[in-house]
Write a protein that holds these residues in place. Structure first.
Motif, PDB file in Angstrom:
ATOM      1  N   PRO A  61     -44.111  41.201 -25.553  1.00  0.00           N
ATOM      2  CA  PRO A  61     -44.463  39.823 -25.200  1.00  0.00           C
ATOM      3  C   PRO A  61     -43.480  38.852 -25.848  1.00  0.00           C
ATOM      4  CG  PRO A  61     -45.955  40.686 -26.870  1.00  0.00           C
ATOM      5  CD  PRO A  61     -45.101  41.833 -26.432  1.00  0.00           C
ATOM      6  N   SER A  62     -43.023  37.881 -25.083  1.00  0.00           N
ATOM      7  CA  SER A  62     -42.016  36.945 -25.574  1.00  0.00           C
ATOM      8  C   SER A  62     -42.303  35.560 -25.021  1.00  0.00           C
ATOM      9  CB  SER A  62     -40.608  37.394 -25.162  1.00  0.00           C
ATOM     10  OG  SER A  62     -40.326  38.686 -25.642  1.00  0.00           O
ATOM     11  N   ALA A  63     -41.450  34.601 -25.394  1.00  0.00           N
ATOM     12  CA  ALA A  63     -41.559  33.232 -24.880  1.00  0.00           C
ATOM     13  C   ALA A  63     -40.159  32.670 -24.721  1.00  0.00           C
ATOM     14  CB  ALA A  63     -42.380  32.369 -25.828  1.00  0.00           C
ATOM     15  N   ILE A  64     -39.922  31.998 -23.607  1.00  0.00           N
ATOM     16  CA  ILE A  64     -38.611  31.407 -23.348  1.00  0.00           C
ATOM     17  C   ILE A  64     -38.785  29.925 -23.018  1.00  0.00           C
ATOM     18  CG2 ILE A  64     -37.552  33.570 -22.585  1.00  0.00           C
ATOM     19  CD1 ILE A  64     -37.975  32.626 -19.703  1.00  0.00           C
ATOM     20  N   ILE A  65     -37.760  29.136 -23.331  1.00  0.00           N
ATOM     21  CA  ILE A  65     -37.797  27.704 -23.024  1.00  0.00           C
ATOM     22  C   ILE A  65     -37.912  27.530 -21.511  1.00  0.00           C
ATOM     23  CG2 ILE A  65     -36.506  25.551 -23.138  1.00  0.00           C
ATOM     24  CD1 ILE A  65     -35.179  26.630 -25.687  1.00  0.00           C
ATOM     25  N   ASP A  66     -38.872  26.694 -21.087  1.00  0.00           N
ATOM     26  CA  ASP A  66     -39.161  26.608 -19.652  1.00  0.00           C
ATOM     27  C   ASP A  66     -38.620  25.341 -18.990  1.00  0.00           C
ATOM     28  OD1 ASP A  66     -40.824  24.679 -20.634  1.00  0.00           O
ATOM     29  OD2 ASP A  66     -42.692  25.531 -19.858  1.00  0.00           O
ATOM     30  N   THR A  67     -37.752  24.586 -19.694  1.00  0.00           N
ATOM     31  CA  THR A  67     -37.171  23.372 -19.133  1.00  0.00           C
ATOM     32  C   THR A  67     -35.661  23.385 -19.333  1.00  0.00           C
ATOM     33  OG1 THR A  67     -39.171  22.147 -19.724  1.00  0.00           O
ATOM     34  CG2 THR A  67     -37.234  20.851 -19.141  1.00  0.00           C
ATOM     35  N   LYS A  68     -34.929  22.919 -18.328  1.00  0.00           N
ATOM     36  CA  LYS A  68     -33.474  22.859 -18.451  1.00  0.00           C
ATOM     37  C   LYS A  68     -33.083  21.797 -19.476  1.00  0.00           C
ATOM     38  CE  LYS A  68     -32.286  24.561 -13.844  1.00  0.00           C
ATOM     39  NZ  LYS A  68     -31.559  24.265 -12.572  1.00  0.00           N
ATOM     40  N   ILE A  69     -31.975  22.073 -20.182  1.00  0.00           N
ATOM     41  CA  ILE A  69     -31.514  21.212 -21.269  1.00  0.00           C
ATOM     42  C   ILE A  69     -30.117  20.681 -20.968  1.00  0.00           C
ATOM     43  CG2 ILE A  69     -30.851  21.167 -23.715  1.00  0.00           C
ATOM     44  CD1 ILE A  69     -32.975  23.303 -24.203  1.00  0.00           C
ATOM     45  N   VAL A  70     -29.892  19.435 -21.306  1.00  0.00           N
ATOM     46  CA  VAL A  70     -28.559  18.836 -21.281  1.00  0.00           C
ATOM     47  C   VAL A  70     -28.248  18.349 -22.691  1.00  0.00           C
ATOM     48  CG1 VAL A  70     -27.082  17.001 -20.376  1.00  0.00           C
ATOM     49  CG2 VAL A  70     -28.739  18.117 -18.867  1.00  0.00           C
ATOM     50  N   ILE A  71     -27.118  18.785 -23.237  1.00  0.00           N
ATOM     51  CA  ILE A  71     -26.675  18.340 -24.559  1.00  0.00           C
ATOM     52  C   ILE A  71     -25.566  17.311 -24.361  1.00  0.00           C
ATOM     53  CG2 ILE A  71     -25.783  19.019 -26.815  1.00  0.00           C
ATOM     54  CD1 ILE A  71     -26.609  21.904 -26.102  1.00  0.00           C
ATOM     55  N   ALA A  72     -25.743  16.138 -24.955  1.00  0.00           N
ATOM     56  CA  ALA A  72     -24.762  15.065 -24.804  1.00  0.00           C
ATOM     57  C   ALA A  72     -24.208  14.659 -26.163  1.00  0.00           C
ATOM     58  CB  ALA A  72     -25.406  13.855 -24.136  1.00  0.00           C
ATOM     59  N   THR A  73     -22.963  14.194 -26.154  1.00  0.00           N
ATOM     60  CA  THR A  73     -22.385  13.660 -27.382  1.00  0.00           C
ATOM     61  C   THR A  73     -21.381  12.572 -27.054  1.00  0.00           C
ATOM     62  OG1 THR A  73     -21.551  14.301 -29.567  1.00  0.00           O
ATOM     63  CG2 THR A  73     -20.377  15.191 -27.651  1.00  0.00           C
ATOM     64  N   ILE A  74     -20.998  11.835 -28.095  1.00  0.00           N
ATOM     65  CA  ILE A  74     -20.039  10.748 -27.952  1.00  0.00           C
ATOM     66  C   ILE A  74     -18.696  11.204 -28.517  1.00  0.00           C
ATOM     67  CG2 ILE A  74     -19.525   8.342 -28.532  1.00  0.00           C
ATOM     68  CD1 ILE A  74     -22.558   7.966 -29.016  1.00  0.00           C
ATOM     69  N   LEU A  75     -17.671  11.153 -27.688  1.00  0.00           N
ATOM     70  CA  LEU A  75     -16.336  11.564 -28.109  1.00  0.00           C
ATOM     71  C   LEU A  75     -15.744  10.553 -29.090  1.00  0.00           C
ATOM     72  CD1 LEU A  75     -14.994  12.560 -24.573  1.00  0.00           C
ATOM     73  CD2 LEU A  75     -15.916  14.085 -26.331  1.00  0.00           C
ATOM     74  N   ARG A  76     -15.020  10.971 -30.120  1.00  0.00           N
ATOM     75  CA  ARG A  76     -14.664  12.337 -30.449  1.00  0.00           C
ATOM     76  C   ARG A  76     -15.466  12.871 -31.622  1.00  0.00           C
ATOM     77  NH1 ARG A  76      -9.458  11.693 -34.402  1.00  0.00           N
ATOM     78  NH2 ARG A  76     -10.123   9.703 -35.262  1.00  0.00           N
ATOM     79  N   ALA A  77     -16.071  11.940 -32.366  1.00  0.00           N
ATOM     80  CA  ALA A  77     -16.737  12.298 -33.616  1.00  0.00           C
ATOM     81  C   ALA A  77     -17.867  13.295 -33.430  1.00  0.00           C
ATOM     82  CB  ALA A  77     -17.275  11.034 -34.297  1.00  0.00           C
ATOM     83  N   GLY A  78     -18.514  13.269 -32.249  1.00  0.00           N
ATOM     84  CA  GLY A  78     -19.688  14.110 -32.051  1.00  0.00           C
ATOM     85  C   GLY A  78     -19.411  15.556 -31.723  1.00  0.00           C
ATOM     86  N   VAL A  79     -18.145  15.921 -31.494  1.00  0.00           N
ATOM     87  CA  VAL A  79     -17.841  17.258 -30.990  1.00  0.00           C
ATOM     88  C   VAL A  79     -18.298  18.389 -31.924  1.00  0.00           C
ATOM     89  CG1 VAL A  79     -15.967  18.817 -30.313  1.00  0.00           C
ATOM     90  CG2 VAL A  79     -15.982  16.460 -29.498  1.00  0.00           C
ATOM     91  N   PRO A  80     -18.023  18.350 -33.235  1.00  0.00           N
ATOM     92  CA  PRO A  80     -18.468  19.464 -34.090  1.00  0.00           C
ATOM     93  C   PRO A  80     -19.989  19.615 -34.137  1.00  0.00           C
ATOM     94  CG  PRO A  80     -16.720  18.212 -35.178  1.00  0.00           C
ATOM     95  CD  PRO A  80     -17.149  17.414 -33.999  1.00  0.00           C
ATOM     96  N   LEU A  81     -20.723  18.512 -34.240  1.00  0.00           N
ATOM     97  CA  LEU A  81     -22.182  18.592 -34.245  1.00  0.00           C
ATOM     98  C   LEU A  81     -22.682  19.126 -32.907  1.00  0.00           C
ATOM     99  CD1 LEU A  81     -24.650  17.812 -36.100  1.00  0.00           C
ATOM    100  CD2 LEU A  81     -24.821  15.750 -34.692  1.00  0.00           C
TER     101      LEU A  81
END
Length: 214
Positions: free
Chosen positions: A64-84
């Motif tokens: 028995p397991s559980a998986i995320i049931d909603t699609k995800i979008v990850i956003a960031t602000i260039l350029r400082a946000g790239v490593p995070l």
């Protein structure tokens, strides 16, 4: 709000290195520390997502397991946000991505500072979880501008904001202008200086990660 600095964990050690002016001389180490912190913040955020029960076939049986049931979008602000952003993407590796190019008018103080967005690329966020990875929430104006540019008039199913360090004025600004979001932050600093930089903060995350801009 989840503030990692309120309890002891390896995150505190990573944040200390991100702030340390001696450690900051190694840009590669700064980037890796920011990426590590992104992973920790992603893990904390994952605890409050919705999951779909399922059953997984293993070589020896079913689990028995559980998986995320909603699609995800990850956003960031260039350029400082790239490593995070990369640290978050390491955990949510099936997510889509969105990027925003933004700059702020450095002539004004914190109250009168303005932000312009000049580049946006990303998928629709309708009915999806939007995660914005922003290493430094100073005034909150850059993050709000990025959010508006990404959404294009639509609203995500959920908005999660992940940040290494946020100022209390920046948090107050977002709470005033965003109706519903969850914040996961490494540390909260009390104030901004006259140039709208976080105090004590850590300096310019983009310059520390990729070199001083001209």
């Amino acid at each position: 709000m989840v503030n990692l600095s309120t309890f002891n964990s390896i995150a505190n050690h990573i944040i200390a290195e991100l702030r340390d002016v001696q450690v900051q001389k190694d840009s590669q180490r700064f980037r890796k520390n920011m990426e590590k912190l992104g992973g920790i913040l992603a893990y904390e955020a994952s605890k409050n997502l919705s999951y779909q029960p399922t059953e997984i076939q293993t070589p020896l049986g079913k689990s028995p397991s559980a998986i995320i049931d909603t699609k995800i979008v990850i956003a960031t602000i260039l350029r400082a946000g790239v490593p995070l952003y990369q640290g978050v993407l390491n955990y949510f590796d099936k997510a889509d991505s969105a990027f925003v190019g933004a700059f702020r008018n450095e002539d004004g103080d914190a109250e009168h500072l303005t932000v312009s967005t000049h580049y946006t690329a990303g998928p629709s966020i309708k009915d999806k979880i939007l995660i914005i990875a922003d290493p430094m929430i100073a005034t909150g104006k850059s993050l709000l501008s990025a959010y508006q540019a990404i959404c294009k008039g639509n609203s995500p199913k959920e908005l999660l904001i992940l940040s290494a360090i946020a100022s209390q004025p920046g948090i107050d600004f977002l709470e005033k202008h965003l109706s519903n979001f969850s914040l996961y932050v490494g540390a909260v600093d009390p104030q901004l200086n006259q140039h709208a930089y976080i105090v004590p903060g850590l300096g310019d995350a983009g310059d520390l990660a990729f070199g001083e801009k001209i």
